[in-house]
Design an enzyme around this catalytic site. Structure first.
Site, PDB file in Angstrom:
ATOM      1  N   HIS A 103       0.877  -1.173   0.000  1.00 45.64           N
ATOM      2  CA  HIS A 103       0.000   0.000   0.000  1.00 45.64           C
ATOM      3  C   HIS A 103       0.916   1.224   0.000  1.00 45.64           C
ATOM      4  O   HIS A 103       2.027   1.165   0.527  1.00 45.64           O
ATOM      5  CB  HIS A 103      -0.832  -0.060   1.290  1.00 45.64           C
ATOM      6  CG  HIS A 103      -1.860   1.012   1.442  1.00 45.64           C
ATOM      7  ND1 HIS A 103      -1.560   2.296   1.837  1.00 45.64           N
ATOM      8  CD2 HIS A 103      -3.202   0.979   1.286  1.00 45.64           C
ATOM      9  CE1 HIS A 103      -2.681   3.003   1.913  1.00 45.64           C
ATOM     10  NE2 HIS A 103      -3.692   2.238   1.575  1.00 45.64           N
TER      11      HIS A 103
ATOM     12  N   ASP B 270       3.507  -4.219   7.651  1.00 44.25           N
ATOM     13  CA  ASP B 270       2.228  -3.520   7.555  1.00 44.25           C
ATOM     14  C   ASP B 270       1.147  -4.577   7.786  1.00 44.25           C
ATOM     15  O   ASP B 270       0.885  -5.414   6.915  1.00 44.25           O
ATOM     16  CB  ASP B 270       2.106  -2.885   6.167  1.00 44.25           C
ATOM     17  CG  ASP B 270       0.727  -2.282   5.926  1.00 44.25           C
ATOM     18  OD1 ASP B 270      -0.166  -2.465   6.781  1.00 44.25           O
ATOM     19  OD2 ASP B 270       0.541  -1.654   4.872  1.00 44.25           O
TER      20      ASP B 270
ATOM     21  N   GLN C  99      -4.146  -5.121   7.184  1.00 46.02           N
ATOM     22  CA  GLN C  99      -5.173  -6.062   6.723  1.00 46.02           C
ATOM     23  C   GLN C  99      -5.024  -7.434   7.388  1.00 46.02           C
ATOM     24  O   GLN C  99      -5.755  -8.366   7.041  1.00 46.02           O
ATOM     25  CB  GLN C  99      -5.118  -6.221   5.193  1.00 46.02           C
ATOM     26  CG  GLN C  99      -5.395  -4.949   4.423  1.00 46.02           C
ATOM     27  CD  GLN C  99      -6.775  -4.364   4.713  1.00 46.02           C
ATOM     28  OE1 GLN C  99      -7.675  -5.027   5.233  1.00 46.02           O
ATOM     29  NE2 GLN C  99      -6.953  -3.097   4.381  1.00 46.02           N
TER      30      GLN C  99
ATOM     31  N   LYS D  90     -10.032  -0.311  10.786  1.00 44.25           N
ATOM     32  CA  LYS D  90     -10.247  -1.493   9.939  1.00 44.25           C
ATOM     33  C   LYS D  90     -10.576  -2.715  10.784  1.00 44.25           C
ATOM     34  O   LYS D  90     -10.780  -3.806  10.273  1.00 44.25           O
ATOM     35  CB  LYS D  90      -8.989  -1.766   9.108  1.00 44.25           C
ATOM     36  CG  LYS D  90      -8.690  -0.650   8.104  1.00 44.25           C
ATOM     37  CD  LYS D  90      -7.477  -0.982   7.274  1.00 44.25           C
ATOM     38  CE  LYS D  90      -6.950   0.205   6.505  1.00 44.25           C
ATOM     39  NZ  LYS D  90      -7.787   0.596   5.370  1.00 44.25           N
TER      40      LYS D  90
ATOM     41  N   CYS E 100      -4.808   2.533  -3.527  1.00 40.82           N
ATOM     42  CA  CYS E 100      -3.545   3.003  -2.920  1.00 40.82           C
ATOM     43  C   CYS E 100      -2.439   1.978  -3.126  1.00 40.82           C
ATOM     44  O   CYS E 100      -1.577   1.803  -2.254  1.00 40.82           O
ATOM     45  CB  CYS E 100      -3.703   3.318  -1.434  1.00 40.82           C
ATOM     46  SG  CYS E 100      -4.854   4.621  -1.100  1.00 40.82           S
TER      47      CYS E 100
END
Ligand SMILES: Cc1ncc(COP(=O)(O)O)c(C=O)c1O
Length: 383
Positions: free
Chosen positions: A111, A178, A181, A204, A341
């Site tokens: 991202h 990261d 998600q 999220k 993104c």
């Protein structure tokens, strides 16, 4: 997973029709318990944290720090390694500015938030996960930046193996994951991963917007320079020098998003009660169902593997992704269109844009059925 009644927004009708929310990768809906907890702060103990020696300030501070403990337990960390930021994006910028590495490797899956800060502040080399890691790493690589789950292909990266390989090539290289998600969708154990930093966002994972998390190894957080300077992050200020607090407070300058952090604590409670193994299992079922149903839409192609997280970026022959999203919207079916993104990844895949449908705990097979019907309608319209 029978949780829909917990999400007030799912009772909403627009133009007489219910809504089918398929954009949880962008942000999740919020359960009543999170909304109530935020209201509790605003109606019962609004006060600044750490500053007052009066009851409501002590209550707010206690709730704020309890949320830190909950987040730590959720990812198998200790509370003093949990830094509250504004978002995954801010967590990653904090690292880029504070560590100021010279050479960084980031994967093509990233991202923009785990790509642009490194590109702008360091010398960036891009790793294609189809290629061996040692084809891009040197003993000078300071940071290896990698997503745990792609917000486009849904691929679940083998973080533990990647950490082992990277450290095998260069033990000094720091690994930044990261997990925006990953943490919302599957059990995550940062100790088991063995990485050095992990970033994710509250919004999220059923929590409010405006709160992010940075987990970092204690020793590294101690050695790092603060990102922001100001109140709350200091223990002494003199005309000629300042002594900073210990981490994590050293990285939390100014009044934090108190209600947001407390709301995140409630979101963690909610997910913990559901059980992250069950959350993942629910998504696995939805993923296999969706893959089966997508075959009923002629000309539909999704990117990425079959074993994945509950997110599908796809294209349809003769239809622009923005048209897909716009026409589905007429039936209150909410999907995303664009590059999500992740422009370098789209360029790498040779696709300008995709439509994207994503799932979460409240998503049902009926939602997927509605999507398929909508897509078949579009297919007829454009054939
Ligand atoms: C994989 C991934 N990383 C980072 C981000 C950025 O998160 P935020 O906008 O909360 O900073 C997102 C948001 O979509 C994401 O999907």
């Amino acid at each position: 997973m029978n949780v829909r009644a917990d999400f007030p927004q799912l009772t909403r009708f627009i133009n007489g029709k219910p809504i089918v929310y398929l954009d949880s990768t962008a942000t999740s809906l919020k359960p009543r318990s999170v909304i109530d907890k935020i209201n509790e702060y605003y109606t019962q103990y609004t006060a600044n944290v750490f500053r007052g020696i009066y009851t409501t300030s002590e209550e707010a501070t206690s709730e704020y720090e309890k949320a830190r403990e909950k987040v730590a337990t959720f990812i198998h960390a200790t509370p003093h390694e949990i830094v509250f930021t504004r978002s995954t994006t801010e967590s990653l910028n904090l690292l880029a500015y504070s560590l100021h590495p010279k050479e960084v490797v980031a994967s093509i899956l990233e991202h923009h938030s785990n790509f642009v800060p490194w590109q702008q502040l360091s010398y960036l080399t891009v790793w294609d996960p189809e290629k061996p890691i040692d084809s891009v790493m040197t003993n000078k690589t300071d940071i290896f930046a990698i997503t745990a789950v792609s917000n486009v292909t849904g691929i679940i990266m083998p973080i533990k193996d990647i950490v082992r390989t990277v450290k095998g090539i260069n033990p000094k290289c720091l690994i930044v994951v990261d997990a925006a998600q990953a943490v919302p969708h599957m059990p995550v154990d940062v100790a088991d991963w063995g990485a050095d930093f992990v970033a994710f966002s509250s919004h999220k994972m059923l929590g409010p917007t405006g709160v992010g998390v940075l987990w970092g190894r204690r020793q590294l957080l101690e050695e790092m320079k603060p990102f922001n300077y100001g109140g709350e992050m200091i223990s002494e200020v003199h005309v000629d020098r300042t002594v900073f607090k210990e981490p994590p407070h050293k990285f939390e300058a100014g009044t934090p998003h108190i209600a947001g952090v407390i709301g995140l604590g409630a979101a963690v409670d909610y997910l913990t009660k559901l059980g992250m193994d069950n959350v993942r299992k629910h998504e696995e079922e939805l993923v296999s169902y969706a893959i089966k149903k997508f075959k009923e839409v002629r000309g539909l192609r999704f990117v990425g593997p079959d074993i994945r997280s509950g997110v599908f970026a796809f294209t349809m022959e003769k239809v622009h992704p923005h048209d897909i999203a716009q026409i589905l919207n007429e039936d209150n079916i909410f999907v995303r269109a664009g590059n999500h993104c992740a422009m370098p990844l789209h360029e790498h895949l040779g696709i300008v844009a995709t439509a994207r449908a994503s799932f979460y705990v409240y998503t049902t097979k009926e939602d997927i059925d509605a999507l398929i019907l909508g897509l078949q309608k579009i297919q007829k319209l454009f054939s």
